[in-house]
Scaffold this motif. Sequence first.
Motif, PDB file in Angstrom:
ATOM      1  N   GLU A 193     -49.170 -51.451 -17.191  1.00 10.00           N
ATOM      2  CA  GLU A 193     -49.579 -49.999 -16.458  1.00 10.00           C
ATOM      3  C   GLU A 193     -50.871 -50.565 -15.926  1.00 10.00           C
ATOM      4  N   VAL A 194     -51.784 -51.594 -16.493  1.00 11.33           N
ATOM      5  CA  VAL A 194     -52.508 -52.291 -16.170  1.00 11.33           C
ATOM      6  C   VAL A 194     -52.924 -53.111 -15.230  1.00 11.33           C
ATOM      7  N   SER A 195     -51.970 -54.205 -15.659  1.00 11.49           N
ATOM      8  CA  SER A 195     -51.754 -55.506 -14.573  1.00 11.49           C
ATOM      9  C   SER A 195     -50.510 -55.479 -13.486  1.00 11.49           C
ATOM     10  N   GLY A 196     -49.393 -55.141 -14.328  1.00 15.06           N
ATOM     11  CA  GLY A 196     -48.443 -55.914 -13.558  1.00 15.06           C
ATOM     12  C   GLY A 196     -47.720 -56.277 -14.026  1.00 15.06           C
ATOM     13  N   GLN A 197     -48.403 -57.128 -14.766  1.00 16.60           N
ATOM     14  CA  GLN A 197     -48.146 -57.968 -15.226  1.00 16.60           C
ATOM     15  C   GLN A 197     -46.747 -57.111 -16.387  1.00 16.60           C
ATOM     16  N   GLU A 198     -45.602 -58.600 -17.269  1.00 19.79           N
ATOM     17  CA  GLU A 198     -44.617 -57.947 -18.483  1.00 19.79           C
ATOM     18  C   GLU A 198     -45.508 -57.936 -19.787  1.00 19.79           C
ATOM     19  N   ARG A 199     -45.900 -57.132 -20.232  1.00 19.72           N
ATOM     20  CA  ARG A 199     -46.134 -56.698 -21.573  1.00 19.72           C
ATOM     21  C   ARG A 199     -45.627 -56.561 -21.854  1.00 19.72           C
ATOM     22  N   LEU A 200     -45.603 -56.407 -23.851  1.00 18.44           N
ATOM     23  CA  LEU A 200     -45.068 -56.139 -24.810  1.00 18.44           C
ATOM     24  C   LEU A 200     -45.007 -55.235 -25.491  1.00 18.44           C
ATOM     25  N   TYR A 201     -43.942 -54.209 -25.602  1.00 18.88           N
ATOM     26  CA  TYR A 201     -44.053 -53.686 -26.867  1.00 18.88           C
ATOM     27  C   TYR A 201     -43.325 -53.035 -27.555  1.00 18.88           C
ATOM     28  N   TYR A 202     -42.830 -52.234 -28.684  1.00 18.54           N
ATOM     29  CA  TYR A 202     -41.817 -52.107 -29.812  1.00 18.54           C
ATOM     30  C   TYR A 202     -41.320 -50.734 -29.968  1.00 18.54           C
ATOM     31  N   ASP A 203     -40.266 -50.819 -30.141  1.00 16.24           N
ATOM     32  CA  ASP A 203     -39.305 -49.689 -29.549  1.00 16.24           C
ATOM     33  C   ASP A 203     -38.911 -49.351 -31.117  1.00 16.24           C
ATOM     34  N   ARG A 204     -39.821 -48.232 -31.313  1.00 14.77           N
ATOM     35  CA  ARG A 204     -39.271 -47.708 -32.602  1.00 14.77           C
ATOM     36  C   ARG A 204     -38.534 -46.339 -32.772  1.00 14.77           C
ATOM     37  N   LYS A 205     -37.580 -46.632 -31.217  1.00 16.13           N
ATOM     38  CA  LYS A 205     -35.922 -46.019 -31.200  1.00 16.13           C
ATOM     39  C   LYS A 205     -35.236 -47.092 -31.774  1.00 16.13           C
ATOM     40  N   SER A 206     -35.227 -48.710 -31.471  1.00 20.28           N
ATOM     41  CA  SER A 206     -34.875 -50.219 -31.956  1.00 20.28           C
ATOM     42  C   SER A 206     -34.880 -50.010 -33.467  1.00 20.28           C
ATOM     43  N   PRO A 207     -34.708 -49.980 -34.649  1.00 19.96           N
ATOM     44  CA  PRO A 207     -35.258 -50.245 -36.124  1.00 19.96           C
ATOM     45  C   PRO A 207     -33.608 -51.099 -36.163  1.00 19.96           C
ATOM     46  N   TRP A 208     -34.349 -52.091 -36.983  1.00 16.96           N
ATOM     47  CA  TRP A 208     -33.714 -53.069 -37.148  1.00 16.96           C
ATOM     48  C   TRP A 208     -34.481 -54.083 -38.510  1.00 16.96           C
ATOM     49  N   SER A 209     -32.470 -54.240 -39.084  1.00 14.67           N
ATOM     50  CA  SER A 209     -33.592 -54.772 -41.325  1.00 14.67           C
ATOM     51  C   SER A 209     -32.032 -56.052 -41.488  1.00 14.67           C
ATOM     52  N   SER A 210     -33.246 -57.273 -41.220  1.00 20.02           N
ATOM     53  CA  SER A 210     -32.570 -58.047 -41.019  1.00 20.02           C
ATOM     54  C   SER A 210     -33.046 -58.886 -42.389  1.00 20.02           C
ATOM     55  N   THR A 211     -33.290 -60.368 -42.283  1.00 18.47           N
ATOM     56  CA  THR A 211     -34.080 -61.618 -42.981  1.00 18.47           C
ATOM     57  C   THR A 211     -35.153 -62.936 -41.809  1.00 18.47           C
ATOM     58  N   ILE A 212     -36.241 -63.110 -42.116  1.00 20.45           N
ATOM     59  CA  ILE A 212     -36.989 -63.438 -41.831  1.00 20.45           C
ATOM     60  C   ILE A 212     -37.442 -64.503 -42.205  1.00 20.45           C
ATOM     61  N   PRO A 213     -37.299 -65.793 -41.712  1.00 21.52           N
ATOM     62  CA  PRO A 213     -38.185 -66.614 -42.297  1.00 21.52           C
ATOM     63  C   PRO A 213     -39.901 -66.513 -42.661  1.00 21.52           C
ATOM     64  N   TYR A 214     -39.781 -67.401 -43.913  1.00 18.39           N
ATOM     65  CA  TYR A 214     -41.336 -67.223 -44.431  1.00 18.39           C
ATOM     66  C   TYR A 214     -41.531 -68.602 -45.266  1.00 18.39           C
ATOM     67  N   TYR A 215     -42.581 -69.151 -44.635  1.00 11.99           N
ATOM     68  CA  TYR A 215     -43.261 -69.988 -44.636  1.00 11.99           C
ATOM     69  C   TYR A 215     -44.389 -70.203 -46.198  1.00 11.99           C
ATOM     70  N   ASN A 216     -44.371 -70.659 -47.476  1.00 11.75           N
ATOM     71  CA  ASN A 216     -44.857 -70.142 -47.872  1.00 11.75           C
ATOM     72  C   ASN A 216     -45.341 -71.625 -49.020  1.00 11.75           C
ATOM     73  N   THR A 217     -45.555 -72.488 -47.698  1.00 14.38           N
ATOM     74  CA  THR A 217     -46.020 -73.741 -49.162  1.00 14.38           C
ATOM     75  C   THR A 217     -46.865 -74.712 -48.039  1.00 14.38           C
ATOM     76  N   PHE A 218     -47.636 -75.085 -49.255  1.00 18.00           N
ATOM     77  CA  PHE A 218     -49.365 -76.051 -48.639  1.00 18.00           C
ATOM     78  C   PHE A 218     -49.031 -77.085 -48.745  1.00 18.00           C
TER      79      PHE A 218
END
Length: 584
Positions: free
Chosen positions: A365-390
């Motif tokens: 509504e500010v720029s007219g460009q596509e913007r990201l938002y998170y829809d709290r009406k669409s919760p999900w549960s899964s696994t995601i990658p975690y990089y924890n080695t240096f």
Amino acid sequence: MLSTLLLAAVLTTGVPDKKPDLKTPYEKGTGNQTATYNEAIDWYTKFDDAYDEVKMIPYGMTDVGQPLHLVVVSTDKDFDPESIHKKNKRVLLIQNGIHPGEPEGIDATMMLARNYLQDTKLRKQLDNVVLAIIPIYNIGGALNRNSYTRTNQNGPESYGFRGNARNYDLNRDYIKADSRNAQTFHAIFHEWDPDIFFDNHTSNGADYQHVMTLIPTQHNKLNPSLASYLTQTMAPALYEEMKKDKFPMVPYMSTVGETPESGTVAFLESPRYSTGYAALHNTIGFMPETHMLKPFDQRVKSTYKLMEHLIETIHRDSEKIATARAKAKQQTVTQQEFALSWELDTTQVEQIPFLGYGAKHKPSEVSGQERLYYDRKSPWSSTIPYYNTFKPTITVQKPVAYIIPQAWHEVIDRLMLNDVKLQRLGRDTTLTLDTYYITDYKTGQHPYEGHYLHSDVQLRTQEMLRQFFKGDYVVYLNQEANRFLMETLEPQATDSYFNWNFFDSILMQKEYFSSYVFEDLAAEILKNNPDLLQRLEEEKKKDPKLAKNARAQLDFVYHNSPHYEYTHMMYPIGRLMQDIKLPL
């Protein structure tokens, strides 16, 4: 009618003797208020008055002119850190308000400390655990109160500011210690030598269902004995207990891509940060980060529960922690090589459970460009990658000792703050030792926390005879501070004192030459040094610009003659590689 004793009390004090009100400002509010600095100190003063097991100790000053307080909860009423360690008790250092706009730790810790003394079952866990609490670390920021600077945060209604009285972010100041806050913290840290350090925060970033995220000390940078206990026992216990309390945790979200589905990378905290600094001294560190978009009362409750489970774990594993830490300290004394720089190992990845919200896009509504938002009406549960080695990219062999000219007093002062064992030369002395020359480095184009940081330092090592003077400092690498010394005095370390600009004066040449005067001397030098003449001719063939630049050719001769100052780009701290007797 008043009894004689009660009447005496009234006449003496003006009011009948009674326990003070230890309900916190947070508890007196609606769940969306946090204690001010003065309210917190007043509350801890009452807490101290109410319990012999509590002592509030003012340490040194902070940048705003107020003392930094430490509140110690010790159920056997012993407030001597040396005595406490001799009794084989664990010390948990809890720090709040380093960023006073992230204040849930301030309120949760007040309730936690009180409840642990009032509840018999909880109190039992303090038989072998002493709580050392910094009520509010960034006092200047806490006094700079407002309701707007945490733009994206859901409460409380007012809070402090991130910058301290000198506008430093104190969670970038641990190793450089520009602030009085950090200098006083070092005194507290080394006097109390905490086994575990817990630094409360609030996070920014993506939206998701989790209230609490956690940054533990990055395990690859921690001594193996401590890393093993942290990753296999302590951290899993905290995750499991928080899940039971309906506050399931995930690692701090530093996403690979735009949203959490892409995975997250463990935070590699260098020594400028609280937990990175603690790791240099073989202290396990935790930086809990509650989620800014969750209501303040949930953030306070989750912080409380995490600290509660941490105390439970320390109480249960007291001997394991003591054994692992003692082993780590001893290994640090004898360790020969130290990693100074690290990079992510992308071949090592694990999958972790994650509770997210659907990431979507719509027109702004500010720029007219596509913007990201998170829809709290669409919760999900899964696994995601975690990089924890240096993995380390630069590893350096420690010297027998560093020789530090006394002129570099800013560095010496910081070593003293960190309990480094220093000795001094008893007379003027010449020594043959390894000396670094800085051959290349990069410098940030914008100021960062009061400095223009260096990085990507390239070195040339030269064995040379050097003059040192009575009173110059000798630092032997046979002490528990070895890792701290390597990561501050080796220029290639991420947060070395060189990279923080404490040695910048060596980077500027002080003496020069006049071309018309040096011409004849340069010709004589080349005549007497045919090898140098040959090198000049070869360089001219390789570099057409040099061949056409008379001044540059004179400069080449100058740099390869005794007239060029040998101290230019010379790192002043010498590395003594042989154990010889020194006049100390």
